[in-house]
Design a protein around this motif. Structure first.
Motif, short mmCIF file in Angstrom:
data_model
loop_
_atom_site.label_atom_id
_atom_site.label_comp_id
_atom_site.label_asym_id
_atom_site.label_seq_id
_atom_site.Cartn_x
_atom_site.Cartn_y
_atom_site.Cartn_z
N ILE A 17 -16.28 55.24 1.51
CA ILE A 17 -17.29 54.03 1.56
C ILE A 17 -17.34 53.48 0.42
CG2 ILE A 17 -19.74 53.39 2.03
CD1 ILE A 17 -19.81 55.83 3.72
N LEU A 18 -17.57 53.85 -0.73
CA LEU A 18 -17.40 53.06 -1.99
C LEU A 18 -16.40 52.37 -2.30
CD1 LEU A 18 -18.90 52.61 -4.82
CD2 LEU A 18 -17.05 54.45 -5.69
N PRO A 19 -15.13 52.47 -2.19
CA PRO A 19 -14.20 51.43 -2.22
C PRO A 19 -14.21 50.30 -1.13
CG PRO A 19 -13.04 53.59 -2.57
CD PRO A 19 -14.69 53.87 -1.81
N VAL A 20 -14.34 50.73 -0.10
CA VAL A 20 -14.60 49.80 1.23
C VAL A 20 -15.68 48.80 0.90
CG1 VAL A 20 -15.18 49.52 3.75
CG2 VAL A 20 -13.58 51.32 2.75
N ALA A 21 -16.99 49.27 0.41
CA ALA A 21 -17.99 48.64 0.16
C ALA A 21 -17.59 47.66 -1.05
CB ALA A 21 -19.19 49.35 -0.19
N LEU A 22 -16.94 48.12 -2.09
CA LEU A 22 -16.50 47.03 -3.11
C LEU A 22 -15.97 46.15 -2.54
CD1 LEU A 22 -15.69 49.56 -6.15
CD2 LEU A 22 -17.62 48.29 -5.60
N VAL A 23 -14.89 46.40 -1.72
CA VAL A 23 -14.02 45.48 -1.07
C VAL A 23 -14.94 44.24 -0.28
CG1 VAL A 23 -12.01 45.02 0.59
CG2 VAL A 23 -11.82 46.66 -0.95
N VAL A 24 -15.82 44.93 0.52
CA VAL A 24 -16.89 43.95 1.18
C VAL A 24 -17.43 43.11 0.05
CG1 VAL A 24 -18.73 43.81 2.56
CG2 VAL A 24 -17.04 45.50 3.02
N GLY A 25 -17.88 43.70 -0.92
CA GLY A 25 -18.62 42.99 -2.02
C GLY A 25 -17.82 41.79 -2.60
N VAL A 26 -16.50 42.09 -2.96
CA VAL A 26 -15.56 40.93 -3.28
C VAL A 26 -15.57 40.01 -2.30
CG1 VAL A 26 -13.12 40.34 -4.06
CG2 VAL A 26 -14.17 42.51 -4.84
N TYR A 27 -15.31 40.42 -1.11
CA TYR A 27 -15.24 39.53 0.07
C TYR A 27 -16.44 38.49 -0.09
CZ TYR A 27 -14.96 37.70 4.93
OH TYR A 27 -15.22 36.97 5.93
N ILE A 28 -17.76 39.13 0.00
CA ILE A 28 -18.89 38.40 0.09
C ILE A 28 -19.03 37.60 -1.02
CG2 ILE A 28 -21.39 38.70 0.00
CD1 ILE A 28 -21.43 40.78 2.07
N PHE A 29 -18.65 37.93 -2.02
CA PHE A 29 -18.71 37.02 -3.32
C PHE A 29 -17.79 35.79 -3.03
CE2 PHE A 29 -17.02 35.60 -7.23
CZ PHE A 29 -18.13 35.29 -8.07
N LEU A 30 -16.62 36.01 -2.77
CA LEU A 30 -15.68 34.77 -2.60
C LEU A 30 -15.86 33.96 -1.62
CD1 LEU A 30 -12.21 36.66 -3.57
CD2 LEU A 30 -13.45 35.18 -4.90
N ARG A 31 -16.30 34.40 -0.46
CA ARG A 31 -16.63 33.33 0.58
C ARG A 31 -17.93 32.75 0.50
NH1 ARG A 31 -18.01 35.03 6.04
NH2 ARG A 31 -20.05 35.35 5.90
N GLY A 32 -18.91 33.30 -0.46
CA GLY A 32 -19.93 32.66 -0.41
C GLY A 32 -20.34 31.24 -0.46
N HIS A 33 -19.52 30.58 -1.15
CA HIS A 33 -19.60 29.22 -1.30
C HIS A 33 -19.58 28.47 0.08
CE1 HIS A 33 -20.46 26.12 -4.18
NE2 HIS A 33 -19.20 25.68 -4.09
N ASN A 34 -18.79 29.07 1.15
CA ASN A 34 -18.49 28.36 2.23
C ASN A 34 -19.28 29.01 3.51
OD1 ASN A 34 -16.92 26.34 1.38
ND2 ASN A 34 -15.35 27.57 1.11
N ASP A 35 -19.46 30.40 3.27
CA ASP A 35 -20.02 30.89 4.46
C ASP A 35 -21.22 31.76 3.79
OD1 ASP A 35 -18.53 30.53 6.95
OD2 ASP A 35 -16.72 31.34 5.75
N PRO A 36 -21.92 32.65 4.66
CA PRO A 36 -23.18 33.06 4.16
C PRO A 36 -22.48 34.36 3.11
CG PRO A 36 -23.45 33.12 6.44
CD PRO A 36 -21.94 32.42 5.98
N GLY A 37 -23.24 34.52 2.05
CA GLY A 37 -22.88 35.40 0.86
C GLY A 37 -23.14 34.76 -0.57
N GLY A 38 -22.31 35.10 -1.27
CA GLY A 38 -22.38 34.56 -2.61
C GLY A 38 -22.71 35.72 -3.80
#
Ligand code: NA
Ligand code: NA
Lengths: 163, 508, 122, 113, 89, 950
Positions: free
Chosen positions: F799-820
């Motif tokens: 879960i940890l690595p997957v969650a980190l990937v999710v974190g990166v994803y949420i960070f990167l898309r935050g400007h255009n989609d929910p996240g940040g």
């Protein structure tokens, strides 16, 4: 050498897949980024996963997963019947102890997870030496049968894959 | 547009993290940088004051977004004055802290100190109502840290109370902001000023509610009765120098009330009228009474000073209540005075506490080291806070009394100010006598060993600086009041402030 | 094609709703915590899994294009549900199940939750 | 929906204040958290309620909910998280120092050092 | 057709939510309530995904993912608290 | 010499004695004397001109806006007083040099004395009533210091406080009076005010101003009913008594009455108030004085009496009375200062000043006796001394004033004079005459010249002025009286006016006085037996009562009950809110409402039920945490449903971190909240809370159901989010761009919060109670056997690595989609938290190299730098830029400076959350938590398993 960069190759694969699932589409650019993550993150977290279990039989693993999914569906129907129709009084919950032949933590965990997800059983604890699983059965008129079933249906398959 | 306007925020905001990042284990380095930064802040604020004195309000568009859509900073005489006041106070407090070694009694003092400055300066400079909330929170959370610096059970419990009360205040702030946004659709203070003045009649009740909520929020910061409850324990149990720094925090509340209720909810606004003045006046009277009576009633020295702080806020708010330029000028003078005086007294109280080992006035103790010098300082501080001559408190009090006369019925206010002054004098005289004279009743004993005889000069320099500020305010009262009068005129004329924003015209 | 997709989605939704409801109902009906633990961990997982698959199918064929996030959610739920169940079970054993009710481990060691060794301080 | 949201805000506020007025630090922290929920909903509601109009610009999107209050709520959530953490820690510190978590400082200061 | 199925599913999970709510409110122990909360989160995830289908948008799926993650973490946290007191010993 | 300099010299002189005391007592006294002498010289230079009738002015602009300028003027009255102050001051300095003992801090003494002198000179030279007020209050303050000079004497401290409180209260009243006076006269300058008699006396504010100013004068000059403080001020060293309480300070009130005589006197109010108070004071003071056994107390009451006499004369409002008053001021200053100093000598040499223990000193202390005899006879009004002259003048004026049937006035004045004679004779007879005693505490003898020089000089003056009044004092009296009355006066002071009625009264008084002394023993017995109110006790009782009330009020109000404070706060808000609402016009909104769907109703039910349950069940703290999580969950899905995905993401992530923090804290806190409040308090709280709830709900409803009065500023945000901010998630663009400055402040808050948690932990663990409590800590609940179950560890590895990937994803898309950045930071923190829960903090922490402090510092720093970066492009702080970048083989992607800012947010959040967790864990470790060296409790595959240790 390769191991240094891919401490957990399957994990790397999982992460690459995860990224592609997240961006919800395939593009070469995404793949490159996914590979960067797939290599980078396992390296970052490698310290948390010190040992490197080998899973030698991906095909068998896939088959196992399919088997479990099938069992889950069946389990749900069985549990639904019990929940909806069985009177409280005739319910026969039981604790059973399942002795383990598995030794690899990954394998044992997978087995415990399988037990929980499949018919009428929940893995509730492990013995302190890690050689038995405590299983709670929702309705088990014959507890020994449950143990036998678990060992035959799941543990043996896992043992083949991991050990 | 001069970037210097934001320097009082950015400088501590960058210095704080740098201290955490690079020198968190080296106290000497922290001291050097913290002091250098604070001195730089002082220099910058002097420059800003000069700039603000020679021109009208200047607007700084953060992110280069046009007002009212982004956040703006506004530099006018009032904000420049308060930033300068903060910087002056900060230098004195920092010298005291370094001199007494208070900063070594817990972690991260200097980082928190810088963040505290950032929050205070940010609150003074912002031209955006919500941003004011944010910087209130910055200054509050830094103040929580400073308040419980060095720990201790009673201090921590008081800290919990302080946080809880201010959290309630912050929550109310948000309710007020949401209400005002909900009615007007804007957060920029200039834009709010325009829009509140032009509100349809049916929105009057709601905007009045918003206004009164703001008033209460700022009343909490300014310790206006009945929102003063958090103050005595907080100030009394906070480390002395921290309490001294907090002297300017109540002024944040006073500043915000002055700003909001001249710029946005001024007496000329049809929806609100003089409603807030009518609330402020009795509350200020009560504050004055509670504070000054507290001076007489306090059992501990720090607590006494805390009540003096409340009392001075009462005087200040009483002067502010008419919301007229003349009283405002007097109030501004008094504001600067009372900040320096309160801070000086807190530092002196800390000197006494450090040497006596107890805050309790009546506790018998032998004479403290440097009894005479500290007694003299206390005497000066007491004179200042009680509004006796020759220090600026007297001038400030005269100014307020004189200004109040032209604002309608003033007999009550006058009586309150004068009678409570007497109570304060009685309380301070009693305290001084108990602390510095009664000690000689019994033959002096050797100082117990657990109280180290602090003989460093720096703490005295710090107190001296503050008192010198009071002297300067007295001597230069004429020019200072001239400046304050122009400032008050600017505060009470929202038009230039609004014009400086170049708000888009409504397309009708 | 669309019709088939619609039918599939609808069936999945109905099935998922059914299992989801049964899972929550089990929570209501079953007599004690340990038995209640069975219902949600399985049925709800399937319930929500069904919804997620329905959603995938829906967006793939009827909406704006295949959406893989649901797959990820499903995976995540399947990965975590047994762990959650294990921990709740342990908590329940620790708090409310008399040790005598548990079967012997058969390995010579105690069940981990009852084991005293972690208390030892060295 | 407006009546539901308004009444919910009211109920949460009531519960929050009631808990804040309990005599111990822990329920007070809980109460403060509830008040945070209430005020966040309130700020959010100040942009008026809209269903299925998230402020994510899309080519076919015609109407969006007012995004500004959402940004304000986010700021508020973050800030109150910090405040809550500090308060929890201070309550814990006070407990460790004094052996109780009463928040009123009435009566003799039995815990003064 | 889908609409009807959707309504049915909405109904099921909403009623399910009420059931879990009952178990949160009336129960004989905290583990039971944590179990109910855990189930409630799962129900909520289902409702969110249903809402995504209903609204025709995938915008809420990250939220669902995050709900799953946080739901899991809080369940473990509650359980560990009951087991050991210290949850990240 | 400039008048301002004359006033300033004593203040400058105040600096030196304190500083020079290291050089010795002599230099210290010399420094004070030099400043004093210089000022006196400066004054005398002006004397001829003033005596000619000129008025000297000095003007310094100070605070023109208030009409408060440092203006000084010198006329006859000023000259007289300044001369007395500086002249007697010089003598006192000399006297004190020898009077004070070696253990007394002399530097302090002279500093205080010179401060006082400066203040007095300031009063008498001020041409501005506000500046006069400054000096006025300064005399109160410096006299406080002087009276309390002997810190070890309780009487001194109490006397000082009493004097301060009484005179300060008068001073405060006078502030009001002066402001009114200035307002009526249109100026604060005395020279202007003195020309406005008509306007002032015609004003409706005349009486209030008069009352307030007289309050100031009476308190200062110890006039009835404020006479009681003066005798208690006698605890001061005798030089102080001689200076302040005979010659100078107490005369400040007289001075001011004289100064304002032209504009205030002449009315019936003035006559009755001033003459009445003066007469009563004169009689009371004289009567009490006779029965005092303490030399200084006797002199003190005599001073009270004589001050009353002068006050009465001023009250008469006639020119002749004014002349008499001025002359008596001179006379009294000379004989009373001499007497005080002589009393000090007696006290100093005989070791007591109790008359009952004295007597027969005539032969032992002949010089002192001579001085006392002359001065006391003058005080008694015996010819040819100056006291006789002034008493004659007084009686003459009394007869004039009482001509219209005011026989009571005449009688009382005569009684006063008689008692004055009596105590004067008693002073001579009971101290110096009679047989030499054997039981003096010390061996009395005359002191050295230094000590008796000053009183002797004064005694000589008494005689000389008595003999040649017109030659020696005529000029100054004329000048001063002219200044008082505002016109020329004829001064005619002679011993012999013929057999006028005043002479008969004088003879009666002397005769009665002798009788009184003769029968003193019997009278004293009666006096002692008759109960009468003791002023000090009354005053003390009042002050104590005030202090007690103040203490009760203060402590009762601020009793430390936070819950009450908050209840008051809540009620205050509700009341103010309702009040504000009810007094304004309100038009209900007509916005189209959103329809109510069933699923939201379910969520509403869940939310409301759990809320209410919290009120009922909150005592089980763990359960309360579960319930609050439900509320949070429901709030989150409300956000989802109402189009706020970002809010939902943030809310739910913050929620879990908060719950974890609370659980970590709860581990050490009591697990249950005890029942401590009764039903009535609970009901009260419920009502308060309910009122607030209803108010908030009503407000929310009123707001939601109406439209904005104006288009909102967010229209601009929606319109410019993509084009200006480069993102389609408008909320995120607002956060990192439009209102990035808010976000900057917000991450600072979070960063500080973490630092604070850390700092507090350090403090708690450093030692002391908390540390001891932790070291002795025993878990208060039974603990399960296993800490790190294998399954959790294994699951986390995935879960940890997957969650980190999710974190990166949420960070990167935050400007255009929910996240940040914020949500991403929380996701990563939660992921790490999972790892920590699975394998323990210490194990996990040992395996990573992140420094949380550095993360926080770097985060805030990066965000700040992003803002500063814009400066280099010549743009304001936080101005963003974005562009599209193409790095093969990646797809073209957008790079916005806002993203770097968001990275700062991300780093801060991760650092802050982790630092908080780390801090709380350190507390647990201090409480005895062991640190594991294996990731899981048991690893059956390991060669040796189950190892565990520190
Ligand atoms: Na404050
Ligand atoms: Na919160």
């Amino acid at each position: 050498m390769l191991r240094r960069f891919f401490p957990h190759p399957w994990l790397s694969l999982l992460l690459i897949l995860t990224w592609l699932l997240l961006v919800n589409g395939f593009a070469w650019g995404s793949l490159v980024f996914a590979v960067i993550l797939g290599v980078g993150i396992p390296l970052l977290t490698a310290a948390y996963w010190p040992d490197r279990p080998a899973m030698r039989h991906p095909v068998k693993f896939t088959a196992y997963i399919l088997l479990v999914i099938y069992d889950i569906v069946v389990a749900n129907i069985a549990v639904a019947k019990i929940v909806l129709f069985m009177p409280r009084a005739s319910l026969r919950p039981a604790w059973v102890s399942v002795p383990l032949d598995l030794r690899k933590p990954e394998a044992i965990s997978l087995l415990a997870g399988t037990i929980t997800m499949t018919p009428g059983t929940v893995s509730a604890d492990l013995s302190a030496d890690g050689r038995a699983i405590l299983v709670h059965c929702l309705h088990a008129p014959d507890p020994d049968a449950v143990v036998a079933d678990i060992k035959a249906r799941y543990e043996s398959r896992l043992k083949e894959m991991f050990e | 547009m001069s970037h210097w306007i934001i320097a009082p925020v950015v400088l501590p905001a960058v210095l704080g993290p740098l201290i955490v990042l690079l020198m968190r284990n080296d106290l000497t380095l922290q001291r050097v940088f913290s002091l250098a930064g604070t001195l730089a802040l002082l220099a910058i604020s002097v420059a800003l004051l000069a700039a603000a004195s020679s021109a009208g309000p200047e607007v700084y568009l953060l992110g280069n977004w046009p007002a009212p859509f982004g956040i703006v900073l506004v530099l006018d005489r009032l904000s420049a004055l308060l930033v300068l006041l903060t910087a002056m106070l900060a230098v004195a407090v920092l010298l005291y802290v370094i001199g007494t070694g208070w900063d070594a009694r817990g972690r991260h003092f200097h980082a928190l100190f810088q963040f505290q400055l950032m929050g205070i300066c940010g609150a003074f400079l912002t031209g955006d109502a919500f941003n004011l909330f944010v910087f209130f929170e910055v200054l509050l959370i830094a103040s929580y840290g400073l308040m419980i610096h060095a720990g201790g059970g009673a201090r921590l419990r008081a800290g919990v109370q302080y946080i809880a009360y201010n959290l309630a205040g912050s929550t109310l702030f948000l309710f007020a902001l949401a209400t005002v946004y909900s009615v007007t659709g804007t957060l920029n203070m200039a834009d709010l000023s325009v829009k509140i003045a032009a509100l349809p009649e049916g929105d009057a009740a709601l905007i009045r509610v918003a206004g009164v909520l703001f008033l209460i929020v700022f009343a909490v910061k300014g310790a206006l009765v009945p929102m003063q409850f958090w103050l005595p324990n907080t100030y009394a149990l906070a480390p002395g120098p921290v309490a001294a720094l907090f002297a300017v925090m109540t002024k944040v509340g006073a500043y915000a009330i002055l700003r909001f209720f001249t710029l946005m909810f001024g007496p000329d606004v049809p929806a609100t009228g003089t409603f807030y003045a009518e609330i402020l006046y009795p509350a200020a009277l009560l504050t004055l009474v509670v504070g000054m009576v507290g001076i007489l009633g306090a059992k501990g020295l720090a607590r006494l000073v805390a009540f003096a702080a409340i009392g001075s806020m009462g005087t200040l708010f009483l002067g502010m209540a008419p919301f007229s330029p003349q009283t405002t000028a007097a109030v501004l003078y008094y504001l600067v005075h009372s900040t320096l005086a309160t801070a000086a007294l807190f530092l002196i109280a800390d000197m006494v506490l450090e040497r006596r080992g107890t805050d309790t006035l009546a506790a018998p103790r032998p004479p403290i080291p440097q009894n005479g010098l500290i007694a003299a300082l206390f005497f000066a501080g007491a004179i200042a806070i009680a509004g006796l001559p020759p220090l600026s408190g007297f001038v400030g009090k005269l100014l307020i009394l004189d200004a109040l006369r032209n604002t309608g019925p003033y007999v009550l206010a006058w009586s309150a100010i004068l009678i409570t002054s007497l109570i304060a004098v009685a309380g301070l005289a009693r305290a001084g006598s108990l602390l510095f004279w009664k000690a000689y009743e019994s033959p002096p004993e050797p100082v117990p060993h657990d109280i180290p005889p602090p003989a460093r000069a720096l703490p005295f320099v710090a107190v001296g600086l503050l008192l010198a500020g009071l002297v300067a305010m007295t001597v230069l009262a004429g020019p200072i009041m001239g400046w304050m009068e122009e400032t008050a005129a600017q505060v009470h004329d929202p038009r230039p402030w609004i014009d400086a924003h170049a708000l888009p015209q409504e397309e009708e | 094609m669309e019709l088939i997709a619609e039918v599939v989605v609808s069936l999945l939704l109905v099935g998922a709703g059914f299992f989801g409801l049964v899972g929550s109902f089990g929570l209501l009906k079953l007599p004690d915590t340990m038995t209640r633990l069975h219902a949600p961990t399985k049925a709800t997982t399937l319930g929500v899994g069904g919804v997620l698959i329905a959603s995938m199918v829906y967006f793939a064929f009827l909406g704006g294009g295949l959406s893989w996030h649901e797959f990820l959610i499903t995976l995540f739920l399947f990965l975590t549900a047994p762990v959650s169940a294990l921990f709740i079970a342990k908590a329940q054993i620790h708090r409310a199940v008399p040790p005598a009710d548990l079967p012997p481990t058969g390995t010579g060691a105690e069940w981990a939750v009852l084991d005293g060794k972690a208390e030892a301080r060295d | 929906m407006e009546i539901l949201v308004a009444s919910a805000i009211g109920v949460i506020t009531m519960t929050g204040i009631y808990l804040v007025l309990r005599l111990r630090a822990f329920p007070m922290v809980l109460g403060m958290s509830l008040l945070t929920y209430a005020v966040n909903l309130f700020i959010f509601a100040s942009g008026r309620l809209s269903i299925d109009m998230p402020p994510i610009l899309s080519p076919d999107g015609a109407a969006y909910v007012d995004p500004l209050p959402q940004a304000l709520v986010l700021t508020s959530i973050v800030i109150s998280f910090g405040m809550t953490a500090v308060m929890v820690m201070m309550a814990l510190g006070a407990f460790l120092e004094t052996g109780h978590d009463r928040i009123d400082m009435t009566g003799p200061q039995e815990d003064e050092q | 057709m889908i609409e009807a199925a959707l309504t049915f599913a909405f109904g099921c999970f909403a009623v399910g939510l009420l059931f879990t709510l009952y178990r949160v409110a009336r129960s004989d122990g905290v583990p039971d309530r944590v179990l109910a909360l855990d189930t409630m989160v799962v129900n909520v995830i289902a409702l969110m995904v249903l809402y995504g289908i209903y609204a025709g948008t995938t915008i809420y799926f990250e939220a669902a993912l995050l709900f799953a993650m946080t739901g899991f973490v809080s369940t473990i946290a509650y359980a560990k608290f009951m087991l050991r007191g210290d949850i990240i010993e | 010499m400039s008048l301002a300099l004359i006033a300033a010299l004593p203040f400058l002189g105040a600096l030196f004695p304190g500083l020079m005391i290291r050089a010795g007592r002599g230099p210290s006294a010399l420094a004070a004397a030099a400043a004093n002498a210089l000022a006196l010289l400066g004054l005398l230079i002006h004397a001829p001109a003033v005596l000619r009738g000129e008025v000297i002015h000095t003007r310094i602009e100070w605070l023109p806006g208030l009409g408060m300028d440092a203006n000084f003027f010198l006329d006859g009255l000023g000259l007289l007083f300044a001369g007395l102050i500086l002249g007697i001051g010089l003598l006192i300095i000399l006297y004190a040099r020898y009077y004070l003992s070696k253990s007394d801090p002399m530097g302090q003494f002279y500093t205080y004395l010179m401060l006082f002198q400066g203040a007095m000179v300031g009063i008498v030279l001020s041409d501005n009533i506000l500046v006069l007020l400054v000096f006025w209050e300064l005399t109160s303050l410096s006299s406080f210091l002087l009276i309390g000079y002997w810190k070890h004497l309780p009487e001194g401290r109490q006397g000082a406080r009493m004097a301060l409180i009484v005179t300060a209260s008068g001073g405060l009243a006078m502030i009001a009076g002066m402001l009114i006076l200035g307002h009526v006269a249109g100026s604060h300058d005395l020279s202007v005010i003195l020309t406005q008699a008509g306007a002032i006396q015609a004003s409706e504010w005349y009486l209030p101003a008069l009352l307030l100013i007289l309050l100031g004068c009476f308190t200062k000059s110890a006039q009835f009913p404020f006479h009681f403080w003066l005798p208690h001020a006698m605890a001061a060293p005798t030089p102080v008594s001689a200076y302040l309480h005979s010659a100078t300070m107490v005369k400040a009130g007289l001075f001011l009455m004289a100064r304002l005589w032209p504009v205030l006197s002449g009315t019936a109010e003035w006559f009755w108030l001033v003459a009445g108070a003066g007469l009563i004071t004169m009689v009371i003071g004289a009567v009490i004085g006779l029965f005092k056994d303490d030399l200084k107390a006797l002199l003190a009451f005599s001073t009270v009496s004589h001050l009353g006499l002068i006050t009465m004369l001023l009250g008469f409002g006639t020119k002749a009375a004014a002349v008499a008053a001025v002359f008596h001021i001179i006379a009294h200053a000379s004989f009373k200062a001499a007497l005080f100093m002589a009393a000090g000598i007696v006290d100093h040499e005989a070791g007591t000043r109790d008359i009952k223990r004295l007597g027969g000193l005539r032969t032992l202390m002949p010089v002192t006796f001579a001085i006392v005899a002359v001065a006391a006879l003058s005080m008694a009004g015996i010819p040819p001394l100056n006291g006789f002259l002034s008493k004659e003048m007084m009686l003459e004026e009394v007869l004039h004033a009482g001509a219209g049937g005011g026989w009571l006035l005449v009688v009382l004045a005569t009684v006063g004079a008689a008692f004055s004679v009596a105590y004067s004779f008693r002073l001579i007879a009971h101290v110096f005459l009679g047989p030499v005693r054997s039981d003096y505490p010390h061996h009395p003898h005359d002191p050295g010249f230094g000590m008796w020089a000053a009183p002797a000089l004064l005694a000589v003056l008494v005689v000389l002025i008595g003999l040649w009044p017109m030659t020696l004092a005529g000029g100054i009296v004329a000048a001063a009286a002219g200044a008082v009355t505002g016109g020329a006066v004829t001064v005619n002071i002679h011993h012999w006016h013929g057999l006028v009625p005043a002479l008969f009264l004088s003879i009666v008084a002397v005769g009665t006085g002798l009788v009184l002394v003769g029968g003193h023993r019997r009278l004293d017995a009666i006096w002692t037996a008759v109960p009468r109110p003791e002023a000090k006790r009354i005053f003390d009782a009042i002050v104590d009562a005030c202090a007690a009330v103040a203490r009760g009020f203060t402590d009762g109000l601020h009793n430390g009950a936070l819950t009450r404070y908050l209840a008051i706060f809540t009620l205050g808000v509700v009341v103010a809110g309702v009040w504000a609402f009810r007094t304004g016009t309100h038009a209900p909104g007509d916005r189209l409402l959103t329809e109510i769907a069933p699923v939201p109703v379910v969520a509403w039910v869940a939310l409301v039920i759990c809320s209410v349950l919290l009120m009922v069940l909150h005592r089980d703290r763990l359960l309360a945490l579960v319930l609050i999580a439900v509320v949070g969950l429901m709030v989150s899905i409300t956000f989802i449903y109402l189009s706020a995905p970002d809010l939902a993401l943030t809310q739910i992530s913050v929620e879990v971190v908060t719950v974890v923090l609370m659980l970590l804290a709860l581990n050490f806190l009591p697990k249950r909240t005890p029942v401590e409040s009764g039903a009535s308090k609970r009901l009260r709280d419920l009502i308060v809370a309910g009122a607030a709830g209803v108010g908030v709900a009503a407000l929310a409803y009123a707001l939601m159901t109406r439209d904005f009065a104006f288009p909102t500023i967010s229209d601009y945000h929606l319109a410019h989010s993509k084009s200006g901010g480069g993102g389609t998630n408008v909320v995120n663009v607002i956060l990192v761009d439009f209102r990035g400055y808010d976000t900057f402040g917000e991450i600072t808050v979070v960063g500080i919060a973490a630092l604070l948690v850390f700092a507090l932990t350090e403090t708690l663990l450093r030692g002391g109670r908390a540390n001891r409590r932790l070291l002795a800590w025993v878990p208060d609940q039974r603990r399960a056997g296993d800490r790190h179950p294998m399954m959790a560890v294994i699951a986390t590895r995935m879960i940890l690595p997957v969650a980190l990937v999710v974190g990166v994803y949420i960070f990167l898309r935050g400007h255009n989609d929910p996240g940040g950045g914020f949500i991403a930071g929380l996701v990563v923190a939660i992921a790490l938290l999972m790892q920590y829960m699975a394998s323990g903090f210490a194990w996990a922490d040992a395996r990573q190299r992140l420094d949380y402090h550095a993360l926080i510092g770097a985060g805030v720093f990066v965000a700040g730098l992003t803002g500063i970066g814009a400066w280099f492009a010549g743009r304001p702080f936080l101005t963003s830029d974005y562009g599209y970048v193409r790095i093969p083989p990646l797809e073209e992607f957008e790079l916005a400076t806002a993203a770097i800012f968001d990275l700062g947010v991300f780093l801060t959040v991760v650092g802050a959350v982790m630092l908080m967790l780390a801090s709380l864990t350190r507390i647990a470790i201090r409480a005895g938590e062991t640190v594991n060296i294996e990731p899981m409790d048991v690893d059956p595959s390991a060669p040796s398993h189950g190892t565990e240790g520190r």
